[in-house]
Design a protein around this motif. Structure first.
Motif, PDB file in Angstrom:
ATOM      1  N   ARG A 186      39.260  25.811  53.299  1.00 26.29           N
ATOM      2  CA  ARG A 186      39.663  24.642  54.083  1.00 26.29           C
ATOM      3  C   ARG A 186      38.750  23.445  53.835  1.00 26.29           C
ATOM      4  O   ARG A 186      37.544  23.578  53.663  1.00 26.29           O
ATOM      5  CB  ARG A 186      39.674  24.986  55.573  1.00 26.29           C
ATOM      6  N   CYS A 187      39.356  22.273  53.824  1.00 25.07           N
ATOM      7  CA  CYS A 187      38.614  21.035  53.620  1.00 25.07           C
ATOM      8  C   CYS A 187      39.499  19.858  53.982  1.00 25.07           C
ATOM      9  O   CYS A 187      40.701  20.011  54.173  1.00 25.07           O
ATOM     10  CB  CYS A 187      38.173  20.916  52.159  1.00 25.07           C
ATOM     11  N   ASP A 188      38.893  18.671  54.081  1.00 20.39           N
ATOM     12  CA  ASP A 188      39.682  17.469  54.311  1.00 20.39           C
ATOM     13  C   ASP A 188      40.073  16.880  52.955  1.00 20.39           C
ATOM     14  O   ASP A 188      39.704  17.394  51.898  1.00 20.39           O
ATOM     15  CB  ASP A 188      38.926  16.457  55.179  1.00 20.39           C
ATOM     16  N   ILE A 189      40.820  15.782  52.991  1.00 17.38           N
ATOM     17  CA  ILE A 189      41.365  15.229  51.757  1.00 17.38           C
ATOM     18  C   ILE A 189      40.272  14.696  50.837  1.00 17.38           C
ATOM     19  O   ILE A 189      40.391  14.759  49.607  1.00 17.38           O
ATOM     20  CB  ILE A 189      42.410  14.127  52.068  1.00 17.38           C
ATOM     21  N   PHE A 190      39.165  14.200  51.409  1.00 21.71           N
ATOM     22  CA  PHE A 190      38.063  13.701  50.580  1.00 21.71           C
ATOM     23  C   PHE A 190      37.420  14.835  49.797  1.00 21.71           C
ATOM     24  O   PHE A 190      37.202  14.739  48.582  1.00 21.71           O
ATOM     25  CB  PHE A 190      37.008  13.007  51.442  1.00 21.71           C
ATOM     26  N   ARG A 191      37.118  15.956  50.496  1.00 21.91           N
ATOM     27  CA  ARG A 191      36.509  17.097  49.820  1.00 21.91           C
ATOM     28  C   ARG A 191      37.441  17.656  48.750  1.00 21.91           C
ATOM     29  O   ARG A 191      37.001  18.090  47.685  1.00 21.91           O
ATOM     30  CB  ARG A 191      36.181  18.184  50.841  1.00 21.91           C
ATOM     31  N   LEU A 192      38.735  17.646  49.044  1.00 18.59           N
ATOM     32  CA  LEU A 192      39.701  18.160  48.078  1.00 18.59           C
ATOM     33  C   LEU A 192      39.712  17.287  46.829  1.00 18.59           C
ATOM     34  O   LEU A 192      39.771  17.784  45.702  1.00 18.59           O
ATOM     35  CB  LEU A 192      41.088  18.213  48.703  1.00 18.59           C
ATOM     36  N   THR A 193      39.647  15.982  47.022  1.00 14.00           N
ATOM     37  CA  THR A 193      39.586  15.058  45.892  1.00 14.00           C
ATOM     38  C   THR A 193      38.362  15.342  45.023  1.00 14.00           C
ATOM     39  O   THR A 193      38.443  15.372  43.786  1.00 14.00           O
ATOM     40  CB  THR A 193      39.538  13.600  46.383  1.00 14.00           C
ATOM     41  N   MET A 194      37.220  15.592  45.661  1.00 11.75           N
ATOM     42  CA  MET A 194      35.996  15.871  44.931  1.00 11.75           C
ATOM     43  C   MET A 194      36.098  17.186  44.160  1.00 11.75           C
ATOM     44  O   MET A 194      35.565  17.314  43.052  1.00 11.75           O
ATOM     45  CB  MET A 194      34.799  15.894  45.889  1.00 11.75           C
ATOM     46  N   ARG A 195      36.788  18.162  44.733  1.00 12.98           N
ATOM     47  CA  ARG A 195      36.978  19.428  44.030  1.00 12.98           C
ATOM     48  C   ARG A 195      37.786  19.229  42.750  1.00 12.98           C
ATOM     49  O   ARG A 195      37.449  19.784  41.698  1.00 12.98           O
ATOM     50  CB  ARG A 195      37.676  20.446  44.940  1.00 12.98           C
ATOM     51  N   PHE A 196      38.856  18.446  42.858  1.00 11.83           N
ATOM     52  CA  PHE A 196      39.677  18.182  41.676  1.00 11.83           C
ATOM     53  C   PHE A 196      38.870  17.438  40.613  1.00 11.83           C
ATOM     54  O   PHE A 196      38.965  17.741  39.421  1.00 11.83           O
ATOM     55  CB  PHE A 196      40.920  17.373  42.053  1.00 11.83           C
ATOM     56  N   LYS A 197      38.069  16.470  41.030  1.00 11.88           N
ATOM     57  CA  LYS A 197      37.263  15.720  40.077  1.00 11.88           C
ATOM     58  C   LYS A 197      36.205  16.619  39.420  1.00 11.88           C
ATOM     59  O   LYS A 197      35.904  16.488  38.232  1.00 11.88           O
ATOM     60  CB  LYS A 197      36.602  14.531  40.767  1.00 11.88           C
ATOM     61  N   CYS A 198      35.647  17.521  40.222  1.00 13.89           N
ATOM     62  CA  CYS A 198      34.677  18.468  39.688  1.00 13.89           C
ATOM     63  C   CYS A 198      35.330  19.379  38.658  1.00 13.89           C
ATOM     64  O   CYS A 198      34.754  19.639  37.592  1.00 13.89           O
ATOM     65  CB  CYS A 198      34.077  19.295  40.832  1.00 13.89           C
ATOM     66  N   LEU A 199      36.530  19.851  38.961  1.00 12.36           N
ATOM     67  CA  LEU A 199      37.261  20.699  38.013  1.00 12.36           C
ATOM     68  C   LEU A 199      37.557  19.936  36.734  1.00 12.36           C
ATOM     69  O   LEU A 199      37.440  20.477  35.626  1.00 12.36           O
ATOM     70  CB  LEU A 199      38.557  21.191  38.658  1.00 12.36           C
ATOM     71  N   GLN A 200      37.932  18.675  36.869  1.00  8.10           N
ATOM     72  CA  GLN A 200      38.202  17.838  35.701  1.00  8.10           C
ATOM     73  C   GLN A 200      36.969  17.748  34.805  1.00  8.10           C
ATOM     74  O   GLN A 200      37.046  17.935  33.590  1.00  8.10           O
ATOM     75  CB  GLN A 200      38.626  16.438  36.150  1.00  8.10           C
ATOM     76  N   GLN A 201      35.821  17.473  35.422  1.00  4.51           N
ATOM     77  CA  GLN A 201      34.590  17.324  34.643  1.00  4.51           C
ATOM     78  C   GLN A 201      34.146  18.662  34.061  1.00  4.51           C
ATOM     79  O   GLN A 201      33.674  18.725  32.915  1.00  4.51           O
ATOM     80  CB  GLN A 201      33.472  16.747  35.522  1.00  4.51           C
TER      81      GLN A 201
END
Length: 233
Positions: A186-201
């Motif tokens: 579970r997370c909010d939309i900001f944390r989810l965005t950071m997860r996607f960016k981390c996966l991208q990198q």
């Protein structure tokens, strides 16, 4: 329920066809998945399924002897659907580099998900933990080797440089389908965005730079539509 999208991009999952000629089997699968999501897999009995369907026991047991058989059939059908989709998409992308093929698969899979994201059938599937686990296992066993094969093509044409194509494909699917799913972690939309960016990198650093900024933008646009703003953690 705004939190019913579950698997955001589960490669290997698909929505059963409502107009399949074998309508009885499809109906049994769909209703069973809805019950698994609502009551839980362990607490759902075959009698519950019989009552929810309004069919005779004989009609149901003719096709499935247990709820495990129903779950296995659902996952198998989803996997077969995805195999066909991947074959079609690869035909469409003949002549492209391996990196372009992987980007194309991600984009096509996202658009397929968007088309069904609010379907009741997909919602019931993604809320069933047993279905989710079985689907992820299926994707690692069958879809990951397919993606790894394309990555090996990329090693040959120079567009993918990872030394670990198999592990990279498996890691990508696990992180995308579990860590980047706020119904599991579970997370909010900001944390989810950071997860996607981390996966991208992470993918880029591993030599498989296949997650584009446009793809991330579309992902987050879909999340804003589906994610419950009131559900913070």
């Amino acid at each position: 329920n705004k939190n019913t999208y579950g698997r955001f991009l589960l490669i290997g999952a698909a929505v059963p066809r409502k107009n399949d000629p074998k309508g009885t089997v499809e109906k049994i699968i769909v209703v069973s998945l809805e019950l698994f999501a609502k009551k839980g897999y362990e607490k759902t009995s075959m009698q519950d399924i019989v009552e929810a369907l309004g069919m005779s026991k004989g009609a149901i047991f003719y096709h499935f002897k247990s709820k495990k058989e129903i779950l296995d059939a659902a996952v198998s059908r989803q996997s077969e659907y995805m195999k066909r989709q991947l074959q079609v998409w690869m035909e469409e992308m003949k002549g492209r580099t391996a990196r372009e093929k992987l980007i194309g698969i991600l984009n096509r899979n996202l658009h397929t998900f968007q088309a069904h994201a609010l379907d009741n059938i997909l919602s019931s599937q993604t809320q069933s933990p047993q279905f989710v686990l079985s689907s992820i296992r299926e994707s690692i066993n069958n879809t990951a080797p397919f993606l790894a094969g394309i990555m090996r093509e990329g090693q040959m044409d120079g567009t993918i440089t990872t030394d670990f194509p198999d592990e990279c494909a498996e890691l990508f699917l696990l992180l995308l389908n579990m860590w980047c799913d706020p119904t599991i972690f579970r997370c909010d939309i900001f944390r989810l965005t950071m997860r996607f960016k981390c996966l991208q990198q992470l993918m880029a650093n591993m030599g498989a730079d296949v997650i584009s900024d446009d793809f991330l933008s579309e992902c987050m646009g879909l999340m804003h539509k589906l994610y419950s703003k009131g559900d913070k953690s």
